[in-house]
Design a protein around this motif. Sequence first.
Motif, PDB file in Angstrom:
ATOM      1  N   ALA A   1       0.813  -1.217   0.000  1.00 12.63           N
ATOM      2  CA  ALA A   1       0.000   0.000   0.000  1.00 12.63           C
ATOM      3  C   ALA A   1       0.842   1.261   0.000  1.00 12.63           C
ATOM      4  N   ASP A   2       2.067   1.183   0.568  1.00 14.16           N
ATOM      5  CA  ASP A   2       2.880   2.386   0.661  1.00 14.16           C
ATOM      6  C   ASP A   2       3.900   2.491  -0.472  1.00 14.16           C
ATOM      7  N   GLU A   3       3.760   1.676  -1.515  1.00 14.90           N
ATOM      8  CA  GLU A   3       4.625   1.810  -2.673  1.00 14.90           C
ATOM      9  C   GLU A   3       4.506   3.207  -3.273  1.00 14.90           C
ATOM     10  N   THR A   4       5.599   3.681  -3.838  1.00 14.06           N
ATOM     11  CA  THR A   4       5.563   4.941  -4.577  1.00 14.06           C
ATOM     12  C   THR A   4       5.661   4.619  -6.061  1.00 14.06           C
ATOM     13  N   ILE A   5       4.637   5.003  -6.805  1.00 16.61           N
ATOM     14  CA  ILE A   5       4.553   4.678  -8.227  1.00 16.61           C
ATOM     15  C   ILE A   5       4.659   5.971  -9.032  1.00 16.61           C
ATOM     16  N   ALA A   6       5.510   5.965 -10.047  1.00 19.58           N
ATOM     17  CA  ALA A   6       5.553   7.067 -11.014  1.00 19.58           C
ATOM     18  C   ALA A   6       4.477   6.809 -12.054  1.00 19.58           C
ATOM     19  N   LEU A   7       3.549   7.744 -12.191  1.00 16.49           N
ATOM     20  CA  LEU A   7       2.375   7.566 -13.033  1.00 16.49           C
ATOM     21  C   LEU A   7       2.435   8.485 -14.243  1.00 16.49           C
ATOM     22  N   PHE A   8       2.034   7.944 -15.388  1.00 17.58           N
ATOM     23  CA  PHE A   8       1.995   8.717 -16.619  1.00 17.58           C
ATOM     24  C   PHE A   8       0.673   8.472 -17.335  1.00 17.58           C
ATOM     25  N   GLY A   9       0.061   9.552 -17.814  1.00 19.05           N
ATOM     26  CA  GLY A   9      -1.098   9.461 -18.688  1.00 19.05           C
ATOM     27  C   GLY A   9      -0.734  10.121 -20.005  1.00 19.05           C
ATOM     28  N   ILE A  10      -0.578   9.319 -21.043  1.00 19.94           N
ATOM     29  CA  ILE A  10      -0.060   9.815 -22.316  1.00 19.94           C
ATOM     30  C   ILE A  10      -1.175   9.834 -23.345  1.00 19.94           C
ATOM     31  N   GLY A  11      -1.509  11.025 -23.814  1.00 18.94           N
ATOM     32  CA  GLY A  11      -2.441  11.177 -24.913  1.00 18.94           C
ATOM     33  C   GLY A  11      -1.724  11.698 -26.139  1.00 18.94           C
ATOM     34  N   SER A  12      -2.436  11.785 -27.235  1.00 21.66           N
ATOM     35  CA  SER A  12      -1.823  12.299 -28.452  1.00 21.66           C
ATOM     36  C   SER A  12      -1.390  13.751 -28.301  1.00 21.66           C
ATOM     37  N   THR A  13      -2.120  14.500 -27.464  1.00 24.78           N
ATOM     38  CA  THR A  13      -1.840  15.935 -27.306  1.00 24.78           C
ATOM     39  C   THR A  13      -1.060  16.245 -26.042  1.00 24.78           C
ATOM     40  N   ASN A  14      -1.507  15.709 -24.901  1.00 24.20           N
ATOM     41  CA  ASN A  14      -0.896  16.050 -23.611  1.00 24.20           C
ATOM     42  C   ASN A  14      -0.355  14.824 -22.891  1.00 24.20           C
ATOM     43  N   LEU A  15       0.721  15.054 -22.133  1.00 29.31           N
ATOM     44  CA  LEU A  15       1.303  14.025 -21.280  1.00 29.31           C
ATOM     45  C   LEU A  15       1.215  14.508 -19.838  1.00 29.31           C
ATOM     46  N   ARG A  16       0.577  13.709 -18.996  1.00 29.04           N
ATOM     47  CA  ARG A  16       0.440  14.034 -17.578  1.00 29.04           C
ATOM     48  C   ARG A  16       1.291  13.070 -16.753  1.00 29.04           C
ATOM     49  N   SER A  17       1.844  13.571 -15.676  1.00 27.98           N
ATOM     50  CA  SER A  17       2.647  12.721 -14.800  1.00 27.98           C
ATOM     51  C   SER A  17       2.461  13.144 -13.356  1.00 27.98           C
ATOM     52  N   ALA A  18       2.603  12.178 -12.456  1.00 21.91           N
ATOM     53  CA  ALA A  18       2.431  12.442 -11.029  1.00 21.91           C
ATOM     54  C   ALA A  18       2.983  11.261 -10.251  1.00 21.91           C
ATOM     55  N   LEU A  19       3.091  11.439  -8.958  1.00 24.47           N
ATOM     56  CA  LEU A  19       3.413  10.343  -8.049  1.00 24.47           C
ATOM     57  C   LEU A  19       2.124   9.836  -7.416  1.00 24.47           C
ATOM     58  N   GLY A  20       2.105   8.556  -7.062  1.00 26.69           N
ATOM     59  CA  GLY A  20       0.937   8.007  -6.400  1.00 26.69           C
ATOM     60  C   GLY A  20       1.301   6.796  -5.580  1.00 26.69           C
ATOM     61  N   SER A  21       0.389   6.387  -4.719  1.00 31.64           N
ATOM     62  CA  SER A  21       0.533   5.136  -3.984  1.00 31.64           C
ATOM     63  C   SER A  21      -0.830   4.467  -3.942  1.00 31.64           C
ATOM     64  N   PRO A  22      -0.873   3.134  -3.920  1.00 28.11           N
ATOM     65  CA  PRO A  22      -2.148   2.424  -4.065  1.00 28.11           C
ATOM     66  C   PRO A  22      -3.219   2.839  -3.079  1.00 28.11           C
ATOM     67  N   GLY A  23      -2.856   3.080  -1.826  1.00 29.01           N
ATOM     68  CA  GLY A  23      -3.867   3.420  -0.840  1.00 29.01           C
ATOM     69  C   GLY A  23      -4.212   4.886  -0.783  1.00 29.01           C
ATOM     70  N   ALA A  24      -3.229   5.754  -1.058  1.00 24.45           N
ATOM     71  CA  ALA A  24      -3.430   7.195  -0.886  1.00 24.45           C
ATOM     72  C   ALA A  24      -3.831   7.906  -2.166  1.00 24.45           C
ATOM     73  N   GLY A  25      -3.770   7.240  -3.301  1.00 25.32           N
ATOM     74  CA  GLY A  25      -4.098   7.886  -4.565  1.00 25.32           C
ATOM     75  C   GLY A  25      -2.969   8.768  -5.053  1.00 25.32           C
ATOM     76  N   LEU A  26      -3.307   9.838  -5.761  1.00 23.68           N
ATOM     77  CA  LEU A  26      -2.289  10.740  -6.284  1.00 23.68           C
ATOM     78  C   LEU A  26      -1.679  11.549  -5.150  1.00 23.68           C
ATOM     79  N   ARG A  27      -0.367  11.795  -5.262  1.00 20.64           N
ATOM     80  CA  ARG A  27       0.357  12.561  -4.244  1.00 20.64           C
ATOM     81  C   ARG A  27       1.016  13.759  -4.915  1.00 20.64           C
ATOM     82  N   GLY A  28       0.639  14.942  -4.496  1.00 19.31           N
ATOM     83  CA  GLY A  28       1.240  16.140  -5.059  1.00 19.31           C
ATOM     84  C   GLY A  28       0.557  16.570  -6.344  1.00 19.31           C
ATOM     85  N   ASP A  29       1.190  17.517  -7.015  1.00 22.85           N
ATOM     86  CA  ASP A  29       0.613  18.106  -8.212  1.00 22.85           C
ATOM     87  C   ASP A  29       0.746  17.193  -9.426  1.00 22.85           C
ATOM     88  N   VAL A  30      -0.163  17.389 -10.374  1.00 23.27           N
ATOM     89  CA  VAL A  30      -0.085  16.711 -11.673  1.00 23.27           C
ATOM     90  C   VAL A  30       0.606  17.658 -12.651  1.00 23.27           C
TER      91      VAL A  30
END
Length: 312
Positions: A2-31
């Motif tokens: 649950a406390d893993e830190t995952i680097a998250l990416f959402g890649i679309g044709s136009t925009n690329l979003r990135s953030a940190l997250g953990s399974p239990g806490a959801g997104l952490r910090g700004d996108v």
Amino acid sequence: MADETIALFGIGSTNLRSALGSPGAGLRGDVHVERTRIDDLIEQVHGRLETLRERAGTIDAVSIACAGLIDGGTIREIDTPDNEVVREIPLGPAIEAESSLPVRIENDCTAGALAEWVYGRGRGHDSVVHLTMGTGIGAGVVDRGHVLRGAAGHAAEVGLLPIGPEERSSSGVPGAWEAYCSGRGIAGFVADLLADESRETALDPEGLTSRDVFEAAAAGDRVADDYLDRIGRYNAAGIGAVVNAYNPGLITVGGGVGEPNFEEIVERARPRLADYALPEVPPIRRTDLGDAIGLYGALAPHAMRSGVEATP
């Protein structure tokens, strides 16, 4: 964990979003949002990953939701905003080799369904379909915790369901739903109608966008309103086909066309849905995860694996 830190990416044709997250806490910090550089995608993702690693100190894994056709860790096809197709980007293997981290890549529509199942409106439902209505139309299906993928990972390409006249096509499929009702499809369909019909309207076929059509109808343009009614009939056929194919307990809608125009799209389709759907039409809801749905979808499999109570 649950406390893993995952680097998250959402890649679309136009925009690329990135953030940190953990399974239990959801997104952490700004996108973080930036323009997608498809021709330089591996280096772009690697650069953002290094920035996230500096912020987090330790990262346990990388998880990516990406538009296009995904096969394992490779992007087989992805569209550019100019409607060109870039093929064979070995994003997963390249990032794994450069970062020494495990990398998971999921199609963005499937990721959207996973996001709804774990973090969104799909919680408590046995079967969820998430429709992404943007430049094209796609879907993800989660049934009792299992993702429908198909033999080659291309299941739920619902935008290619043939629901309209064969004069318009998408990806070579005549009458495809997205040829009439996606962002690109609405613009092309209405432009063709304007060329064939002599009607007084504020719509200009030159450079027309789907937003122009919705805004003109909202401003009282009767021609735009009529065209959206025609498009609503095709959406009823498309949504009805989705209900017949998957019998979901919930349909959620997102994407650059579907989310901002949700009420307009659903209300114009709803009176005709019973004509096209054999099973009972389930509730249809706008996603409440917004533009971050791809990031939540990238995180969702880690939450499902860890078995934690997920928090948006």
